[in-house]
Design an enzyme around this catalytic site. Sequence first.
Site, PDB file in Angstrom:
ATOM      1  N   GLU B 249       3.931  -6.884  -2.535  1.00 51.04           N
ATOM      2  CA  GLU B 249       3.776  -5.703  -1.410  1.00 51.04           C
ATOM      3  C   GLU B 249       2.459  -5.452  -0.805  1.00 51.04           C
ATOM      4  O   GLU B 249       2.539  -4.867   0.342  1.00 51.04           O
ATOM      5  CB  GLU B 249       4.183  -4.273  -2.026  1.00 51.04           C
ATOM      6  N   ASN B 373      -0.470   9.424  -4.513  1.00 53.06           N
ATOM      7  CA  ASN B 373      -2.137   9.278  -4.430  1.00 53.06           C
ATOM      8  C   ASN B 373      -2.486   9.690  -5.918  1.00 53.06           C
ATOM      9  O   ASN B 373      -3.540   9.166  -6.223  1.00 53.06           O
ATOM     10  CB  ASN B 373      -2.450  10.420  -3.449  1.00 53.06           C
TER      11      ASN B 373
END
Lengths: 354, 394
Positions: B249, B373
């Site tokens: 990715e 995050n």
Amino acid sequence: MDFTFSDDQLAFHDSVKGFLTNEVTPEAIRDLWQRDGGRSDELWGQLAELGLTAMTVPEQYGGLGLDALDFVLLAQECGYAALPEPLVETVMVAVPLLAGLADEHRQLQEHWLSRVASGEARLAVGHPSNPLVADAHIADLLLLCHGDEIHAVPAQQVQLRASESVDPSRRLFAVDWTPSDATRVAGGESGRRLQAEALDHGALACAAQQLGLANRMIDIAVDYSFERKQFGSAVGSFQAVKHLMANVAVKAEFSRAVLYRAAFAAARGQANAAIAASHAKIVATEAALLAARNGIQVHGAMGYTWEVDLHIFMKRAWALDGAWGTRGFHKARVGDFVFADGAPLGAGATFEAR
Amino acid sequence: MKISFSAEDERFRDEVAGWLADNLRGEFESLRFRGGPGDEHSFPEERKTWERRLAEGGWTGVGWPGAVGGRGLSINQQVIFHEEYARAGGPGRMGHIGEGLAGPTLIAFGSEAQKARFLPGILAGTEYWCQGYSEPGAGSDLANVKTRAERVDGRWRINGQKVWTSLAHESDWCFVIARTEPGSVGHRGLSFLLVPMDQPGIQVRPIEQITGTCEFNEVFFDDAVTDADNIVGAPGDGWKIAMALLGFERGVSTLGQQMQFQNELDQVIAIARDNGQAQDPVMRQRIADAWIGLRIMRYNSLRMLSGPQDGSLSKAAMIYKLYWASWHRDLGKLAMDVLGPEAEILEGAPYDLTRLQSLYLFTRSDTIYGGTNEIQRNIIAERALEMPREPRLG
């Protein structure tokens, strides 16, 4: 497309890093703080011996004829070490400014640049973006801006008034001098161009040091997060502490490519070198300032003491933030670029040399 | 260091741009600049037709090796392809999960028979893939997968539930992480299975998002089956393969994403020029910041791709998700602020969002999916900075 450094560049970097690690320790810096003038002729001599003062001096004047791209990794290491000597500004700003004068000044160039290369003479630059002149007290020749002119003024013809800096390693001076036809070496269009280039080079020089400073403060804070135990664990194992440092790592690591891209633009004299330098100064400074803020937080109360070395690096980062254009100034330049008519913005325009 | 493209690469750029100009028109004109982030639910059938057009032109699998039918482009030429694709407004790729994730995984870990069976369909734009990773109890803690698969009558029989499965309703195949070793916990005992979507044992239920549209789904496996051969690697290799896939990715596919971002930012800049916000010094600075952030991503992607000799490259790769997700979230907010009071007004009823409103709402998910995050910061601190590890339970 290749963002990597050559083996030569990397090897030289390693040897200079080794030298700085051994010679420019926090203890050595604290020792320099105690000295009159805060500088060491011996250290400058060693830097010259390593060939560092000769890096950007043209070969015809006894230099190595290298450029910003060859020096940027070393400038980073000077930041990492918080080297008090003005090597980065000499190599990246003063020498290119003197070397950039028109051909009629060949004699002046030859006289001074050969001595800079050998370590016998030192330069200082007075530029409108800086209210004071750094390291004027050890300079043999000062390159001073006056309107759109540039003057080359021998040390004997200036009076200095020292100002204290928040960073005890910095030595700043107001310079009293009288411009004359004899000292003027550029004016008009070429004077403006050289001043603009000096600003871009200065911003790049700061950016490289700021990235080094950010990495140093990360290393210091991460080490401390292992040493300090609370609640039975190293404080670095707590997520709240980890995230402080992760945020710094993001900024520091990602300013790297921006810095190298700016050094490349400067070395090749690309038209976008000014924007690239502004970009680099902004992001590397932000990385260093966040490293300072979060670094002291990770240290707890110890970070607020004179004894812990962290403040050596924090103060340098704070001082360089305002040198060679503030972040506000550089961000406004980027804003003007983005909104300029016909700005090469869109997908695919990233590496156009314009 | 050489930050520019060669003459040969520039000729290649002309070739890509020329092909797109000749083909992204007519029936495909309405797809230009559509199907990107926040808009992935739009025009699925038309975009699949476009995938087949791309395939005919040889523009699928551009980074795959030639030996498996890919185009085998150099990194530089892949960069150029993505740049030109975005510049032309090429629609969001329906095949990106197959081309970017399933394909590279099969190329790296699949058997020859699996490659022969699955890669051609991905390249031809005839078979589409979705990713069966997350579960209700396995989000950030992906190793807590409960979906189980057992061997019965020469096939895998699968029971459990996946969630947040992008485009499951448009997919022919799903790669599923399932527990094949009964009683195992954590990352042991997991396997990587390839499961056909069109079967009675699979039910797909769309999840309505805050945009009012549905791109994500719940996927229920109730005695679903797949052939015994449809396991990648050996039983128990699932975690290793799943982690490797996440690495894909972060490759060249990120450049395509950045080009989308660039188009979005250009749109915001154009609006700011039009409505006078460009004169506002604060807004100017925020837009300059956005531009700075996008360039940071771009330089770093290219630096990551330009060679592994610098030890910090893997550090940059770890940082990338946190960076782009936060940047994109902020861009969504910036777009709304540039629009001012107008930002509130919908295109029409019922809940018909403008493109920028979709962007704003969709980007609220960027900092969550694919690792929040907070998880990213843990990873950066522990792996890149090597800070002390948290005590782990179990």
